[in-house]
Design an enzyme around this catalytic site. Structure first.
Site, PDB file in Angstrom:
ATOM      1  N   ILE A   1       0.339  -3.075   7.797  1.00 54.39           N
ATOM      2  CA  ILE A   1      -0.819  -2.331   8.121  1.00 54.39           C
ATOM      3  C   ILE A   1      -1.773  -3.373   8.546  1.00 54.39           C
ATOM      4  O   ILE A   1      -2.298  -4.148   7.550  1.00 54.39           O
ATOM      5  CB  ILE A   1      -1.475  -1.220   7.359  1.00 54.39           C
TER       6      ILE A   1
ATOM      7  N   GLY B   1      -5.222  -6.280   5.439  1.00 53.50           N
ATOM      8  CA  GLY B   1      -3.957  -5.887   5.821  1.00 53.50           C
ATOM      9  C   GLY B   1      -3.148  -5.399   4.520  1.00 53.50           C
ATOM     10  O   GLY B   1      -3.654  -5.848   3.217  1.00 53.50           O
ATOM     11  N   LYS B   2      -2.043  -4.990   4.577  1.00 59.56           N
ATOM     12  CA  LYS B   2      -1.275  -4.526   3.329  1.00 59.56           C
ATOM     13  C   LYS B   2       0.158  -4.271   4.077  1.00 59.56           C
ATOM     14  O   LYS B   2       0.186  -3.721   5.083  1.00 59.56           O
ATOM     15  CB  LYS B   2      -1.796  -3.271   2.545  1.00 59.56           C
ATOM     16  N   GLY B   3       1.235  -4.168   2.940  1.00 58.01           N
ATOM     17  CA  GLY B   3       2.594  -3.891   3.895  1.00 58.01           C
ATOM     18  C   GLY B   3       3.345  -3.392   2.469  1.00 58.01           C
ATOM     19  O   GLY B   3       3.148  -3.608   1.397  1.00 58.01           O
TER      20      GLY B   3
END
Ligand code: NAD
Length: 423
Positions: free
Chosen positions: A58, A103-105
């Site tokens: 994201i 962001g992040k994932g």
């Protein structure tokens, strides 16, 4: 809906957007991520069977710089969780005054069910799927829950293969001998220490002999304990997932760590040979630790540990949130009413992402900083941004959590205005 982290993140945005009078176009941009990527990850298990996992990346916003945020491997990873975490990374990077977005994932997987070979295969497929949307000046992932420097080095290798050149700056949190920064291990705990010192200075309080209880004795909890012990605080209670200890006269974090390494549990104060001195030292539960009559309470393990159920029993005067989200919204209201100063996670534990930024910066410029240089810069940065949050608190007359959000959103607003035509 109340427990949906993404709904919570949006509510926080709307609340602060109103107080800080954000431009409506900016609020609209931040109310959804710039991009959500969902990838399918089929791998062949060691037993020959095919299994398909889901992965996410994201990118919340890149107004201040490349998207930045970790990758977690967990059975409960979901789109809404990762979206919320990406939003909070935007806020954390902005509070810390970094030229980075959020962001992040993650992958929906319990890594304990995979062999190392399967984990590596899964990571490499994930790296290939997200390679088109990441990059040193686009989106720079890092470790998070259940991922580590080894997994990061697999991603660098796979990404570099695709690019046809070694690209260290695509990921942070790498092993030090593979482009990682010195000081990253200590960064979150020490960073929290610098923030706490600055807050105490603001309230004209000396740190000498202030008592501290820390829940969670992992990387962050240990380094915070070490920093505070070396700066004149008295660490009276420590705990891990299995047990906790309390000693009115104070604990030496290194002695406790030594015993934890031997026994696998935090349940001894000081031991010489085979004799353990439990005099004036008692075992306590994690719940009891949160309710001790100490000056400073540091949750450094899990989220939601201080809730509407136990907030009234908290006796500490300051709470330093080193874990992410350890205080629920209900608890926050109660603690504020009790005049307990809550130093919010987005400020308190930002030392980790600050040194991640230093790692990225060193990789981009081909530099290697000494540990002393890293700590010196970290100290300056954490103290300066803490002062920014304290000034905003005075100006807007809000809690420290709200003032940290205001500082972050005002910085993002400044970047937004600067690049108005590019929004
Ligand atoms: P870690 O895995 O090294 O340590 C976690 C510690 O918490 C361990 O001692 C574990 O025993 C303890 N723990 C687990 N369940 C517990 C429970 N129910 N009660 C009490 N203790 C419990 O993790 P870490 O890197 O130290 O991270 C701790 C927290 O800090 C997490 O919330 C993490 O998201 C947050 N954080 C970490 C970093 C970082 O740089 N490592 C940065 C920002 C935020």
């Amino acid at each position: 809906m109340k427990n949906n982290p993404w709904v919570r993140a949006q509510q926080q945005l709307f609340k602060i957007a109103k107080i800080a009078k954000l431009p409506p176009l900016l609020t609209a941009r931040l109310q959804e991520p710039d991009r959500t990527v969902l990838v399918s990850l089929p791998i062949k298990r060691d037993n020959g069977k095919i299994e398909v996992f889901s992965g996410y990346r994201i990118q919340h916003n890149n107004i201040l710089g490349p998207y930045k945020g970790g990758i977690r491997y967990h059975a409960k990873v979901s789109m809404d969780e990762v979206k919320a975490l990406a939003f909070w990374m935007s806020i954390k990077c902005a509070v810390a005054n970094l030229p980075l977005g959020g962001g992040k994932g993650g992958i929906t997987v319990d890594p304990k069910n995979l062999t190392e070979h399967e984990l590596k295969e899964l990571t490499k497929v994930f790296a290939r799927r997200i390679a088109p949307v990441i990059g040193p000046s686009v989106d720079v992932p890092a470790p998070d829950v259940n991922t580590n420097s080894l997994i990061m080095s697999w991603i660098v290798d796979e990404y570099s293969k695709i690019e046809g050149k070694k690209t260290l700056a695509v990921i942070t949190g790498k092993p030090v001998d593979k482009g990682g920064s010195l000081g990253r291990t200590e960064a979150t705990g020490f960073g929290g220490g610098y923030v706490l010192l600055e807050v105490l200075k603001h309230f004209k309080k000396s740190s000498k002999n202030l008592t501290v209880a820390i829940q969670g004795f992992g990387n962050v909890g240990y380094h915070a304990a070490l920093f505070l012990h070396n700066n004149g605080f008295k660490i009276v209670a420590l705990s891990d997932s299995k047990s906790g200890i309390y000693r009115q006269g104070g604990l030496d974090p290194d002695e406790v760590l030594k015993k934890k390494k031997e026994k696998g549990i935090v349940d001894h104060c000081y031991c010489k040979g085979s004799v353990c001195d439990m005099k004036h030292c008692k075992k306590i539960s994690n719940e009891q630790l949160l309710e001790l009559p100490v000056d400073i309470l540091i949750p450094a393990a899990l989220e939601n540990v201080i809730s509407g159920k136990n907030a009234n029993k908290v006796k500490a005067k300051y709470i330093l949130e080193l874990a992410n989200g350890p205080v629920t919204d209900d608890a926050d209201t109660i603690l504020n009413k009790k005049n307990i100063v809550v130093i919010p996670d987005i400020l308190a534990n930002a030392g980790g992402v600050v040194v991640s930024y230093y790692e990225w910066f060193q990789n981009m410029k081909n530099l290697r900083w000494s540990k002393e240089k890293v700590f010196d810069k970290l100290q300056n940065q954490m103290k300066t941004v803490t002062r920014d949050v304290l000034s905003a608190q005075k100006k807007y007359k809000v809690s420290l959590r709200d003032s940290a959000y205001i500082v972050a959103l005002k910085r993002i607003e400044a970047g937004f205005k600067l690049n108005d035509s590019l929004h």
